[in-house]
Each structure stands twice: as C-alpha cells, then as structure tokens.
Design an enzyme around this catalytic site. Structure first.
Site, PDB file in Angstrom:
ATOM      1  N   SER A  97       1.619  -1.772  -6.692  1.00 21.52           N
ATOM      2  CA  SER A  97       0.998  -1.749  -5.374  1.00 21.52           C
ATOM      3  C   SER A  97       1.706  -0.732  -4.470  1.00 21.52           C
ATOM      4  O   SER A  97       1.834   0.428  -4.833  1.00 21.52           O
ATOM      5  CB  SER A  97       0.994  -3.167  -4.782  1.00 21.52           C
ATOM      6  OG  SER A  97       0.081  -3.259  -3.720  1.00 21.52           O
ATOM      7  N   ASP A 202      -5.216  -4.315  -7.849  1.00 25.32           N
ATOM      8  CA  ASP A 202      -3.782  -4.419  -7.570  1.00 25.32           C
ATOM      9  C   ASP A 202      -3.016  -5.101  -8.710  1.00 25.32           C
ATOM     10  O   ASP A 202      -3.361  -6.198  -9.150  1.00 25.32           O
ATOM     11  CB  ASP A 202      -3.591  -5.211  -6.278  1.00 25.32           C
ATOM     12  CG  ASP A 202      -2.178  -5.113  -5.742  1.00 25.32           C
ATOM     13  OD1 ASP A 202      -1.267  -5.692  -6.367  1.00 25.32           O
ATOM     14  OD2 ASP A 202      -1.987  -4.454  -4.710  1.00 25.32           O
TER      15      ASP A 202
END
Length: 318
Positions: A97, A202
């Site tokens: 991320s 993600d």
C-alpha cells in the site's frame, strides 16, 4: 544508499605468488638466510589466512519493510531520515500500500529529502485524497512495462491482492508505477488495477507488513516499519477449510491478514511501530502530514542505537 559490497578473497592466488617468490629467493641465497625469509612469509601467510577466514563469511544483507497505512506513510519518511542519517545500507525493500509507494520511490533513488518534500506538497496531498495518483507516479518512475524490480538500484517487491481469487500477489516485474498503484488500491477508495488479467487491490488484505517477502528476497537482517495501531489476535478458524465456503465471507471470518501480520512482526529483527493514535489512513491534510513525519523522525531516533548496531554488524563483515 547502494547495496552492501560483497566480500571476495582469493587465498590461492596469494599463496601462489608467495611460493614463486620463495623458490626464486632460495635459488639465489644461502640456506640460513632463506630459512629466515621462509619463516617470515609463513607467519605472514598465517596472519593473512586468519584475516581472510574472518572476512569471507557472508556479508549480512539488510531488508527494509514498509507497511500499509494510507496517509500514515508520512511517518515512514521520518523513520527513513534516521536510517539514512545512521547510514544503514539497504539491500532489499518490500512494501504494501503506501509502503509500496514510499519503498518504490526510495528503491529507484529518491532521497529522503525528496520524499519529505513530496509528502508536504499540496498537489501530492490532493492527488492521494482524490485517488488520481497513477499519472504522477508514472511521471516520477517512468512508464516502462518490462522492468525487473530486482534490477532497480535497490531490489524491490510490492504486495497486492487478487480480488477474484482472494490471494496475495507479490509483484516482481512490469510497470513499476502501475504495480505501486495496485498495491494501494484500497477497496471502496481507489479503483482496482488490472495487471496480466488479474484484478488487483490493496495488498493489506492479506499481507500488510511483508517481512516474509523481503526474507525470501535474501535479507538476513530485517527492519520493519509498521503503521498499524490496533493489533488483533490470530484466528485459526477458516470457513473454507471447515465448510468449503471461500471468498470474501471466509476472509471476514478468518482474517488471514491478522495472522500474517502477527507472524511477520515476529520475523522482523528490528520492529518499529510509530505511535500514531488519533491519525487515520485518510488524514492527507498538510498539518497532519507534517506532524506524522515528525513522529516518524522521533520514533526513528528512539531506535538509533539499534540501527547503529545493525550498521556495525554489516560493516564488520565487509
């Protein structure tokens, strides 16, 4: 920072040169004098061999892991400042991320000063807040679709999640900007990214602190910067294994991300977890960003002695 130089020695060539020299001397000098010369060289060879034996051990490789956490990634920049000041050589980087964004930029050569300026920049903050960051990343790292991330100035990996198969994906090559963007495609906040037929989101869904990934790259010593503030107990129950029910429901019940996070925290040699209570993943405003960078620097300084020890271990083997 570049890679740690590898230790290379060749004792055979040293002995070959000395042997040739000794034979040449013995042919031209008296026996007594030759014995003295031979004794001197035997002592020299023994000392050299001992030194080489000490140094030929494998030089420890240092891996840096940067976890996910949205805007809280500003704290990672602060920690990186201290790592850079101490001079710890980084061999490998793995990120998830926002950690993939910071780690990817650092791996291609962006300095901590540049990263600091980026996070404080109004345009940067707006782009993250509005979810349109890919174009900026491409401007920063290029649009090449065939990059081997192992060939970057610092070898790099980023973690994403396959939305259809519900599994972790470690991105090792391809379009760097797109891979970084995929790693931070938070469901509901950012659009998924399609890469090689896979729909990626993600990586924090499965591995928010990829210590195991950087270990697999070859790291002997791992520094992990974790942005997670709430820790959770591992759940051993799985709907898929017990009832054959997979997908999102199984993920919600079993929370494999919690299990992996707990395992990876234990795998790190130096675990750095800045206290960011009161700050969230969406706090992309200038005031909060500035303060989180400061908190990261303060936290890094609290671990300065540990970082200096890591540097000493690495340098003593060079």
């Amino acid at each position: 920072m570049g890679k740690v130089d590898r230790c290379k020695h060749d004792s055979d060539s040293l002995y070959g040169i000395l042997n040739t020299y000794i034979v040449d001397v013995s042919n031209r000098m008296s026996l007594g004098f030759c014995v003295c010369i031979c004794s001197f060289f035997l002592v020299f060879c023994t000392l050299s061999l001992n030194a080489q034996t000490h140094k030929t051990g494998k030089c420890p490789k240092v891996g840096l892991v940067l976890g996910g956490g949205g805007a809280k990634g500003a704290a990672q920049v602060g920690v990186l400042k201290v790592i850079d000041q101490v001079g710890v050589p980084i061999d490998y980087i793995a990120g998830t991320s926002i950690g993939a964004i910071v780690g990817g930029l650092y791996s291609v050569g962006y300095s901590v000063e540049q990263l600091d300026s980026l996070f404080r920049n109004e345009r940067w903050i707006d782009l993250f807040a509005n979810g349109s960051v890919l174009e900026l990343l491409e401007d920063m790292v290029g649009r090449n679709d065939s990059i081997d991330f192992s060939c970057l100035p610092i070898p790099f990996r980023c973690v994403a999640a396959d939305l259809r198969k519900h599994q972790e994906v470690v991105l090792k090559s391809g379009n760097l900007a797109q891979s970084m963007r995929a790693s931070m495609a938070i469901p509901g906040a950012f659009k998924p990214v399609k890469i090689d037929g896979r729909v990626l989101v993600d990586g924090g869904m499965f591995n928010n602190l990829p210590v195991d990934v950087v270990r697999a790259m070859g790291a002997d010593i791992v520094i992990a910067v974790d942005l997670a503030q709430n820790k959770h107990e591992t759940r051993d129950f799985s709907l898929k294994e017990t009832l054959g029910i997979g997908g999102l429901l199984d993920w919600l019940v079993s929370r494999p991300d919690w299990k992996k996070h707990n395992e990876n925290r234990e795998l790190a040699d130096l675990y750095i977890n800045p206290r960011l209570d009161g700050y969230g993943a969406a706090n992309f405003n200038k005031k909060d960003i500035n303060r989180m960078i400061e908190i990261g620097t303060e936290t890094g300084n609290a671990f300065r002695k540990d970082l200096e020890e890591i540097k000493r271990r690495v340098m003593s083997e060079k």
